[in-house]
Motif scaffolding. Sequence first.
Motif, PDB file in Angstrom:
ATOM      1  N   ARG B  18     -30.157 -25.683  71.920  1.00  0.00           N
ATOM      2  CA  ARG B  18     -30.678 -25.666  73.202  1.00  0.00           C
ATOM      3  C   ARG B  18     -29.462 -26.295  74.092  1.00  0.00           C
ATOM      4  N   ASN B  19     -28.775 -27.404  73.461  1.00  0.00           N
ATOM      5  CA  ASN B  19     -27.758 -28.027  74.454  1.00  0.00           C
ATOM      6  C   ASN B  19     -26.612 -27.003  74.710  1.00  0.00           C
ATOM      7  N   GLY B 125     -23.247 -32.159  73.131  1.00  0.00           N
ATOM      8  CA  GLY B 125     -22.911 -33.140  73.893  1.00  0.00           C
ATOM      9  C   GLY B 125     -24.014 -34.463  74.340  1.00  0.00           C
ATOM     10  N   ASP B 126     -25.077 -34.355  73.696  1.00  0.00           N
ATOM     11  CA  ASP B 126     -26.076 -35.209  73.990  1.00  0.00           C
ATOM     12  C   ASP B 126     -25.598 -36.596  73.371  1.00  0.00           C
ATOM     13  N   ARG B 127     -25.621 -37.750  73.993  1.00  0.00           N
ATOM     14  CA  ARG B 127     -25.640 -39.052  73.335  1.00  0.00           C
ATOM     15  C   ARG B 127     -26.679 -39.571  72.713  1.00  0.00           C
ATOM     16  N   THR B 151     -20.230 -30.771  79.306  1.00  0.00           N
ATOM     17  CA  THR B 151     -21.459 -30.973  78.865  1.00  0.00           C
ATOM     18  C   THR B 151     -21.688 -32.076  77.909  1.00  0.00           C
ATOM     19  N   TYR B 152     -20.514 -32.842  77.894  1.00  0.00           N
ATOM     20  CA  TYR B 152     -20.649 -33.994  76.807  1.00  0.00           C
ATOM     21  C   TYR B 152     -20.696 -35.281  77.587  1.00  0.00           C
ATOM     22  N   ASP B 153     -21.172 -36.255  77.076  1.00  0.00           N
ATOM     23  CA  ASP B 153     -21.104 -37.719  77.299  1.00  0.00           C
ATOM     24  C   ASP B 153     -19.757 -38.421  76.548  1.00  0.00           C
TER      25      ASP B 153
END
Lengths: 322, 179
Positions: B18-19, B125-127, B151-153
């Motif tokens: 999904r990301n 890219g989810d932290r 899209t990333y942290d």
Amino acid sequence: MTPPTIGDLNPEVAKKYGLDVYQAGMLTEEVSRWDGRVTMVTFVAPPPREDGKSDPIAYLPPTYRKHGIVDRDHRNRVNVGETWLVEVVEKGTGAFFLIPLFRLDLKSLLDLQPERMKQLAEQLASKNLELGKALADKIPKAPSPEVVKELETARSQTNELRTAIDTLRKEKTSLETKLEHLEAQQYQSRLVTFIAQRVAPSTSATKAGSHLQAAMTTSQQPPSEVVDEMTLRRVDQDICESKALIHNAYEIHFTADLYRVVLKPNRGGVPCKSGRLVVQGLSRVDSSTAPTTYNMAWDERFGGFVAYIGQPSGTPLKATEA
Amino acid sequence: MLVQESVQDRVMVFVDLRNILSADLVRARRTQGWELDLVALVRSLPGNRRLVGAYAFDTLRRQEDGYISRLSLVRALRFQGFRVITTTDEPDEPETQKEADVMLATELLVQAYHGTYDVAIVVSGDRDFIPAIRAVQHLGRRVEVAALQGTYDSKLVESADKFHIIDELPVLRPMEVTA
């Protein structure tokens, strides 16, 4: 019967039980008075008698001409063939009653005389040397110091060999890695050589030779002269050609930023004939219809050619008009 | 790079579907007639190293009419060799991705614990994955992160041993035009 012998019985024991008479020169003469004496006798079966009694009797040393019978209180203890130390009780003249003191057998003798046991063991060992050797061969032996030393040497050698094997394995892994890199370089070299040979007719023999020489000495990057030749020429909307495209099929993907297109040989289903193939989607990126030449390079990371179709700031090679 | 990569390294890729599929760039490219080739993405990420497995995690959503979104994609990925782990949200349930994230983190840790890979590449890219990445690194494995620009942290990138920008990878192919 053969009279019992005392042999080298302990003198103290012999004296204690009155056996020292043998050593006092009385062996050939009858003991004048037996009463109270202690001697060693072997009981035998008596001659047949009319009354049917069969109590064992014993002939008395040293002449064994006289005999005695077991005292009535001890008859049940004595059997024919047993040797006993007995106390002789003389009643009247010529009537001897034997009171058994203890039976003399091998066990009692050995128990009495530890020294004797040792002597017997030595004698047995000397007389049965071969038997002893045969038995000794069957008994597990403790390793000799030489064997222990050899064993330790062998163990240390084994450890050294294991270390060597580990080292060689590491070297093997390292060499396999190098081999893979070299194979990639070799493929690149062959490619460069092929390109050099194909461009040779349009160039001088000297230039072709330099191409080949450069190809042979190529390292990570192809020679600059050949890099110039590594281009992707767009001949129609989605149709491209290149002298570097020598394989029959390619897998084609665009980067997400649409600045590059990657052509991986021997993968995918895009056929390539005479260095020409269809790069589907190229017209969406570059809408111009004019023939264009894109710079191209071999990228080992992707295992394919990267053609620079866009104009990003980070593009290493500049596109040129055909 | 401080740590030298080896062709012997076993690489396992964990894709947060999904990301990446909901990224603006991917959506924009889709409208332009391009589709993201996840197989090409997973093949490109390890480089010369050995790819030993690829996981994809997603939360599917059942619509009122029974249609499950991205089900065909999931089936295609399974067919192409991905191990796809999904959950399905019902129409009356609030849409959430947390379960898929936890599944990814769990699989990342379990595989690290079993020693099935040397390098894990997390495509997200989810932290939220930072604690799992740190735990895997604690087990002696390297973790790389791949994400699209924007899209990333930054903290996720800092926690990773290496960062891949997907924008520069050959992952797009033109959509086939259907009549």
